[in-house]
Each structure stands twice: as C-alpha cells, then as structure tokens.
Design an enzyme around this catalytic site. Structure first.
Site, PDB file in Angstrom:
ATOM      1  N   CYS A  66       1.022  -1.329  -0.244  1.00 15.49           N
ATOM      2  CA  CYS A  66      -0.088   0.075   0.031  1.00 15.49           C
ATOM      3  C   CYS A  66       1.063   1.207  -0.153  1.00 15.49           C
ATOM      4  O   CYS A  66       1.991   1.636   0.245  1.00 15.49           O
ATOM      5  CB  CYS A  66      -0.957  -0.250   0.876  1.00 15.49           C
ATOM      6  SG  CYS A  66      -1.490  -1.631   1.342  1.00 15.49           S
ATOM      7  N   CYS A  67       0.938   2.136  -1.524  1.00 16.81           N
ATOM      8  CA  CYS A  67       0.975   3.321  -1.068  1.00 16.81           C
ATOM      9  C   CYS A  67       0.138   4.373  -0.550  1.00 16.81           C
ATOM     10  O   CYS A  67      -1.407   4.126  -0.658  1.00 16.81           O
ATOM     11  CB  CYS A  67       2.444   3.687  -1.955  1.00 16.81           C
ATOM     12  SG  CYS A  67       2.449   3.998  -3.529  1.00 16.81           S
ATOM     13  N   GLY A  68       0.026   5.450  -1.464  1.00 19.00           N
ATOM     14  CA  GLY A  68      -1.199   6.527  -1.872  1.00 19.00           C
ATOM     15  C   GLY A  68      -1.615   6.382  -2.626  1.00 19.00           C
ATOM     16  O   GLY A  68      -3.125   6.440  -2.550  1.00 19.00           O
ATOM     17  N   ALA A 110      -3.733   3.722  -0.692  1.00 20.21           N
ATOM     18  CA  ALA A 110      -4.442   4.605  -0.107  1.00 20.21           C
ATOM     19  C   ALA A 110      -5.378   5.637   0.393  1.00 20.21           C
ATOM     20  O   ALA A 110      -6.306   5.743   0.823  1.00 20.21           O
ATOM     21  CB  ALA A 110      -3.906   5.181   1.561  1.00 20.21           C
TER      22      ALA A 110
END
Length: 152
Positions: A66-68, A110
């Site tokens: 998960c990242c932005g 996210a």
C-alpha cells in the site's frame, strides 16, 4: 496461505487495517512488514524490494503493498526480478491479477480506495487462483521469458 502486508508512510494505516482483517480469516498466516527492521525511514522501493525478496525466498505465498495510489509500489515491486505485481482498485482487477496474471503481489492506494473496499479487493484476490493449464498460462510464461531476458 502465508500473506505479507506492508505500506509506506502514506499506506501504512491501510496496511495495518488489512493485516488485522486478514488475521481474522481462517487458514491465513499474516505478517505486517511496513517498518524496516533497523527502524530507518524508507521509500516504497525499499519496502517493495523487501516484500518481493521474502516472497521469492518462499517465506510468503502472496503480498499486499500500500502507498498513496498503489502506483509507486507496483512499479517498485515489478523491478524485483521474478515478481509480478498488479495495481488493483476494484474486485475484477484483483480477481484477474490472480487468475490471468498469477500476480504474487497486489498494490492498493490508501488515497484511492477506502478501507472496506480494500478488504473486499483483497478478499477477491485471495479467493482467486491461477490455472497453469488455463488460457492465460502462455501469457504468464511470456512474462517470465521477458523478465529473464532483461534480468542482470
């Protein structure tokens, strides 16, 4: 099934939610690996490499990053020779990541998906399996050939 979940500074909260969700699912062994063992700050490339190498070493069966947006993690994970990572933001792409592409890793943003949708996406991916005799087998084999061609 052994699952590893990790996120960068933006994705860690979603990663932790997903790890907690998966910990309630029967038959899953879940490890959250967002933080570096030495406590150093990291880029998503470092996290994706750590997770990808752990999967290739056989410590885990699949991984979730998960990242932005999910984009940076997908790009980074796909730089690890032998790893196939797919960015997913809906259940159909998650299912196809497994069934059509035999993806070791899915990535989520996210800032793009909410936690409940993310849980549903992960569930769809984990409920799907690649058929090595199916219609996509030759495509996955060709991906492996391309990977080997450019591997240093």
């Amino acid at each position: 099934m052994r699952i590893v979940v990790a996120g960068d500074s933006v994705g860690v909260s979603l990663s932790e939610v997903l790890a907690a969700h998966l910990a309630t699912c029967p038959g899953l062994e879940v490890t959250e690996m967002s933080r570096s063992p030495d406590g150093a700050g990291e880029y998503y490339a470092n996290i994706a490499e750590r997770v990808g190498q752990a999967i290739l070493a056989g410590k885990f069966d699949r991984g979730i990053l998960c990242c932005g947006t999910g984009i940076g993690m997908a790009i980074s994970a796909n730089k690890v020779p032998g790893i196939r990572a797919a960015q997913t933001h809906d259940t159909f792409s998650a299912e196809r990541a497994a069934k059509s592409n035999d993806a070791h890793i899915i990535t989520l943003g996210a800032r793009v998906v909410g936690t409940e949708l993310a849980k549903t996406i992960v569930n769809a991916w984990l409920a799907s399996d690649f058929d090595p005799q199916g219609p996509s087998a030759k495509n996955v084999e060709a991906i492996g050939t391309l990977d080997a061609k450019y591997r240093r």
